[in-house]
Design a protein around this motif. Structure first.
Motif, PDB file in Angstrom:
ATOM      1  N   MET A 223       0.860  -1.177   0.000  1.00 10.44           N
ATOM      2  CA  MET A 223       0.000   0.000   0.000  1.00 10.44           C
ATOM      3  C   MET A 223       0.903   1.235   0.000  1.00 10.44           C
ATOM      4  SD  MET A 223      -3.496   0.119   0.682  1.00 10.44           S
ATOM      5  CE  MET A 223      -4.306  -0.540   2.095  1.00 10.44           C
ATOM      6  N   HIS A 224       0.608   2.225  -0.835  1.00 12.56           N
ATOM      7  CA  HIS A 224       1.414   3.442  -0.863  1.00 12.56           C
ATOM      8  C   HIS A 224       0.792   4.543  -0.014  1.00 12.56           C
ATOM      9  CE1 HIS A 224       4.626   3.020  -4.080  1.00 12.56           C
ATOM     10  NE2 HIS A 224       4.229   1.820  -3.762  1.00 12.56           N
ATOM     11  N   ASP A 225       1.618   5.537   0.345  1.00 10.99           N
ATOM     12  CA  ASP A 225       1.116   6.596   1.225  1.00 10.99           C
ATOM     13  C   ASP A 225       0.258   7.625   0.489  1.00 10.99           C
ATOM     14  OD1 ASP A 225       3.041   8.022  -0.099  1.00 10.99           O
ATOM     15  OD2 ASP A 225       4.382   8.207   1.622  1.00 10.99           O
ATOM     16  N   ASN A 226       0.200   7.490  -0.845  1.00 13.67           N
ATOM     17  CA  ASN A 226      -0.667   8.364  -1.624  1.00 13.67           C
ATOM     18  C   ASN A 226      -0.840   7.696  -2.981  1.00 13.67           C
ATOM     19  OD1 ASN A 226      -2.135  10.626  -2.574  1.00 13.67           O
ATOM     20  ND2 ASN A 226      -0.826  12.025  -1.433  1.00 13.67           N
ATOM     21  N   ASP A 227      -1.677   8.255  -3.829  1.00  8.77           N
ATOM     22  CA  ASP A 227      -1.952   7.612  -5.109  1.00  8.77           C
ATOM     23  C   ASP A 227      -0.824   7.889  -6.104  1.00  8.77           C
ATOM     24  OD1 ASP A 227      -2.901   6.763  -7.553  1.00  8.77           O
ATOM     25  OD2 ASP A 227      -4.976   7.295  -7.066  1.00  8.77           O
ATOM     26  N   VAL A 298      -2.750   8.688   2.544  1.00  6.16           N
ATOM     27  CA  VAL A 298      -3.854   9.511   2.056  1.00  6.16           C
ATOM     28  C   VAL A 298      -4.490   8.766   0.890  1.00  6.16           C
ATOM     29  CG1 VAL A 298      -4.417  11.732   1.019  1.00  6.16           C
ATOM     30  CG2 VAL A 298      -2.557  11.592   2.660  1.00  6.16           C
ATOM     31  N   ALA A 299      -5.817   8.787   0.820  1.00  7.63           N
ATOM     32  CA  ALA A 299      -6.494   8.165  -0.328  1.00  7.63           C
ATOM     33  C   ALA A 299      -7.675   9.027  -0.724  1.00  7.63           C
ATOM     34  CB  ALA A 299      -6.958   6.754   0.018  1.00  7.63           C
ATOM     35  N   CYS A 375     -15.152  14.944  -4.091  1.00 11.46           N
ATOM     36  CA  CYS A 375     -14.156  13.897  -3.881  1.00 11.46           C
ATOM     37  C   CYS A 375     -13.822  13.857  -2.381  1.00 11.46           C
ATOM     38  CB  CYS A 375     -12.957  14.284  -4.728  1.00 11.46           C
ATOM     39  SG  CYS A 375     -11.484  13.408  -4.367  1.00 11.46           S
ATOM     40  N   ILE A 376     -13.833  12.684  -1.809  1.00  9.05           N
ATOM     41  CA  ILE A 376     -13.443  12.547  -0.398  1.00  9.05           C
ATOM     42  C   ILE A 376     -11.942  12.299  -0.327  1.00  9.05           C
ATOM     43  CG2 ILE A 376     -13.624  11.169   1.723  1.00  9.05           C
ATOM     44  CD1 ILE A 376     -16.439  10.461   0.982  1.00  9.05           C
ATOM     45  N   ILE A 377     -11.262  13.118   0.445  1.00  8.36           N
ATOM     46  CA  ILE A 377      -9.837  12.897   0.672  1.00  8.36           C
ATOM     47  C   ILE A 377      -9.711  12.403   2.106  1.00  8.36           C
ATOM     48  CG2 ILE A 377      -7.569  13.971   0.751  1.00  8.36           C
ATOM     49  CD1 ILE A 377      -8.547  14.600  -1.929  1.00  8.36           C
ATOM     50  N   CYS A 378      -9.134  11.234   2.236  1.00  8.63           N
ATOM     51  CA  CYS A 378      -9.112  10.599   3.545  1.00  8.63           C
ATOM     52  C   CYS A 378      -7.657  10.481   4.029  1.00  8.63           C
ATOM     53  CB  CYS A 378      -9.754   9.230   3.367  1.00  8.63           C
ATOM     54  SG  CYS A 378      -9.681   8.201   4.778  1.00  8.63           S
ATOM     55  N   VAL A 379      -7.377  11.058   5.186  1.00 10.91           N
ATOM     56  CA  VAL A 379      -6.034  10.991   5.772  1.00 10.91           C
ATOM     57  C   VAL A 379      -6.077   9.960   6.900  1.00 10.91           C
ATOM     58  CG1 VAL A 379      -4.226  12.272   6.978  1.00 10.91           C
ATOM     59  CG2 VAL A 379      -5.630  13.416   5.248  1.00 10.91           C
ATOM     60  N   VAL A 380      -5.163   9.007   6.848  1.00  7.88           N
ATOM     61  CA  VAL A 380      -5.239   7.870   7.761  1.00  7.88           C
ATOM     62  C   VAL A 380      -3.980   7.766   8.612  1.00  7.88           C
ATOM     63  CG1 VAL A 380      -5.069   5.354   7.715  1.00  7.88           C
ATOM     64  CG2 VAL A 380      -6.888   6.489   6.456  1.00  7.88           C
ATOM     65  N   GLY A 381      -4.180   7.470   9.868  1.00 13.91           N
ATOM     66  CA  GLY A 381      -3.042   7.277  10.759  1.00 13.91           C
ATOM     67  C   GLY A 381      -3.510   7.264  12.203  1.00 13.91           C
ATOM     68  N   ALA A 427      -5.000  18.839  -3.694  1.00 14.31           N
ATOM     69  CA  ALA A 427      -5.149  18.458  -2.284  1.00 14.31           C
ATOM     70  C   ALA A 427      -4.244  17.270  -1.948  1.00 14.31           C
ATOM     71  CB  ALA A 427      -6.608  18.122  -1.987  1.00 14.31           C
ATOM     72  N   LEU A 428      -4.255  16.261  -2.819  1.00 15.48           N
ATOM     73  CA  LEU A 428      -3.430  15.074  -2.547  1.00 15.48           C
ATOM     74  C   LEU A 428      -1.944  15.446  -2.515  1.00 15.48           C
ATOM     75  CD1 LEU A 428      -5.163  12.271  -4.689  1.00 15.48           C
ATOM     76  CD2 LEU A 428      -5.195  12.534  -2.208  1.00 15.48           C
ATOM     77  N   GLN A 429      -1.544  16.284  -3.486  1.00 14.80           N
ATOM     78  CA  GLN A 429      -0.137  16.670  -3.547  1.00 14.80           C
ATOM     79  C   GLN A 429       0.263  17.466  -2.301  1.00 14.80           C
ATOM     80  OE1 GLN A 429       2.108  15.820  -6.298  1.00 14.80           O
ATOM     81  NE2 GLN A 429       3.397  16.233  -4.516  1.00 14.80           N
ATOM     82  N   SER A 430      -0.593  18.394  -1.914  1.00  9.30           N
ATOM     83  CA  SER A 430      -0.261  19.227  -0.768  1.00  9.30           C
ATOM     84  C   SER A 430      -0.205  18.391   0.523  1.00  9.30           C
ATOM     85  CB  SER A 430      -1.293  20.350  -0.635  1.00  9.30           C
ATOM     86  OG  SER A 430      -0.981  21.145   0.470  1.00  9.30           O
ATOM     87  N   LEU A 431      -1.106  17.445   0.649  1.00  7.63           N
ATOM     88  CA  LEU A 431      -1.068  16.574   1.832  1.00  7.63           C
ATOM     89  C   LEU A 431       0.232  15.771   1.851  1.00  7.63           C
ATOM     90  CD1 LEU A 431      -4.808  15.515   1.902  1.00  7.63           C
ATOM     91  CD2 LEU A 431      -3.577  16.566   3.816  1.00  7.63           C
ATOM     92  N   SER A 432       0.622  15.237   0.693  1.00 11.69           N
ATOM     93  CA  SER A 432       1.890  14.501   0.618  1.00 11.69           C
ATOM     94  C   SER A 432       3.052  15.384   1.059  1.00 11.69           C
ATOM     95  CB  SER A 432       2.149  14.032  -0.818  1.00 11.69           C
ATOM     96  OG  SER A 432       1.946  12.654  -0.929  1.00 11.69           O
TER      97      SER A 432
END
Ligand code: ASP
Ligand code: MG
Length: 438
Positions: A223-227, A298-299, A375-381, A427-432
């Motif tokens: 599993m990767h930390d982002n797409d 993040v997914a 789009c749902i952006i889900c941060v997991v941890g 959003a995904l890039q900024s979260l990464s």
């Protein structure tokens, strides 16, 4: 004993099948669950589609093409005439069986039988290959032990008992091979565990035999930390809690089917995601352990619709939310995210089949507003509320992005944002960039 599942691409060609055979034949007794060769189940769906539309010619064209492909594989896979003939005869039987459905009425029942053929083909081919190589391998027919109950849910005690009997019959086998995805229903009819259900099969089998570990083999390194298809740099995540993995699987990470989590979690059997292209890489280990104080991944999930219901009547009232939720329930539409205030509630759904009816009914209770293409952006941890600073970090990453909803505190493992699909990549890039240091 371990349970190993190989997906469609891992058995997608004779070459890959040989690779899998080599990988599993290491002297350790194990149960191996196989998907259909990649593309096959889609072709079977297409065949069924033609038959529903009463177009047997259309169906036959695909059947013939698919059969030709399988026959070609035989020459590449086997060396002896005996095994070539044996496998060709099996393939011929399967395709003649499929053809027999082009001549009569076609219903859901026939469709289920057709969809089951892909896994029957792949498991037979790999089993024959291993037997040709002199391996003591036994094919366990999933239709003899994998079963759902009257609610369409897997029946764990039936599976456990039947599987134990089958295994006892072959105590000396080095390897057991079985089909993912396919099962029988409570009435004994051929059925399946839904598309992508082979992961679920592996998890159910692992739980049934009390496996040491369930391994899901695909062709990426866990599993990767982002797409990786969307953002610049991603890294594999080495360890996840079952609930973190469930959030990620549900909210977009394609590597693991979300249904696979539950049986393994309850039986407390670790699930390891591994890469057939790089078998010695560590992959991702999913277990009941939490790595504390870490944001993992993040997914994103597309095609989300947000619905807001505002009502003065909600102020100081009770029972308002129940009325709202009952409307979604009556249209069998599940809600993903929910946010409330004193004068309104927003929910997100991904199934818009009954959207118009839902909106009509909701209008009885307040002013309704809809946002499409979200789009749902889900941060997991490890996002337990006692931890300090993690929500802030995620929010900081979203500083430049218009956010429609924020959901936090529903579990200890995630914070979710609802944004427009046009802002997904940003959003995904900024979260990464804010959460992970690559
Ligand atoms: N062959 C089935 C599908 O394509 C099951 C699976 O691969 O998991 O959906
Ligand atoms: Mg799959």
């Amino acid at each position: 004993m371990k349970v190993l599942k190989f997906g469609g691409t891992s058995v997608g060609s004779p070459e890959r099948m040989k690779g899998v055979a080599q990988l599993i034949n290491d002297g350790d007794k194990k149960i191996v669950v196989l998907s259909a060769m990649s593309g096959t189940t889609n072709s079977l769906v297409e065949i069924s589609d033609y038959l529903y539309k009463k177009n047997p010619e259309g169906a036959n064209e695909i059947i013939n093409k698919l059969e030709r492909k399988y026959k070609q594989h035989v020459n590449e896979l086997y060396t002896t005439d005996e095994y070539k003939q044996k496998t060709l005869a099996f393939i011929k039987d399967i395709f003649n069986g499929i053809r027999s459905f082009t001549k009569d009425i076609f219903t859901l029942f026939e469709e289920k039988v057709i969809l089951s053929q892909g896994e029957l083909l792949s498991t037979n081919m790999v089993t024959n290959y291993l037997q040709e190589q002199g391996v003591n391998v036994v094919l366990l027919p999933a239709l003899d032990f994998m079963r759902t109950d009257k609610n369409g849910e897997p029946d764990p005690s039936y599976i456990k008992n039947k599987l134990a009997v089958l295994l006892e019959k072959h105590p000396d086998a080095d390897l057991y091979i079985t089909q993912g995805f396919i099962c029988r229903n409570a009435y004994g009819e051929v059925d399946n565990l839904q598309r992508g259900g082979s992961d679920y099969s592996a998890s159910l089998i692992g739980a049934a035999v009390g496996a040491l570990e369930i391994q899901i083999w695909t062709d990426i390194d866990g599993m990767h930390d982002n797409d990786p298809r969307i953002v610049d740099k991603t890294s594999p995540v080495r360890q996840l809690h079952f609930e973190e993995a469930a959030e990620l699987a549900y909210f977009g990470a394609k590597i693991l089917h979300p249904t696979c989590i539950q049986p393994a979690k309850y039986a407390n059997i670790p699930v390891r995601l591994l890469n057939t292209m790089e078998p010695t890489a560590p992959g991702t280990l999913i277990s009941n352990d939490t790595e504390s104080g870490k944001i993992k991944a993040v997914a994103a999930k597309d095609n989300i619709t947000a619905i807001q219901i505002k009502s003065g009547r909600m102020l100081l009232a009770y029972g308002f939310l129940r009325k709202v939720f009952e409307i979604f329930e009556s249209y069998q539409t599940s809600i993903d995210m929910i946010c409330t205030s004193e004068v309104g509630v927003s929910v997100s759904i991904d199934n818009t089949k009954h959207l118009n009816e839902i909106l009509n009914d909701l209008k009885k209770y307040g002013t309704v507003h809809v946002d499409h293409d979200m789009c749902i952006i889900c941060v997991v941890g490890d996002l337990r509320w006692e931890n300090v600073g993690f929500e802030a970090k995620a929010l900081d990453a979203m500083r430049e992005i218009p956010v429609r909803m924020i959901s936090f505190g529903g579990s200890d493992y995630n914070i979710s944002f609802l944004v427009s699909k046009d802002d997904k990549k940003r959003a995904l890039q900024s979260l990464s960039d804010h959460l992970f240091n690559h």
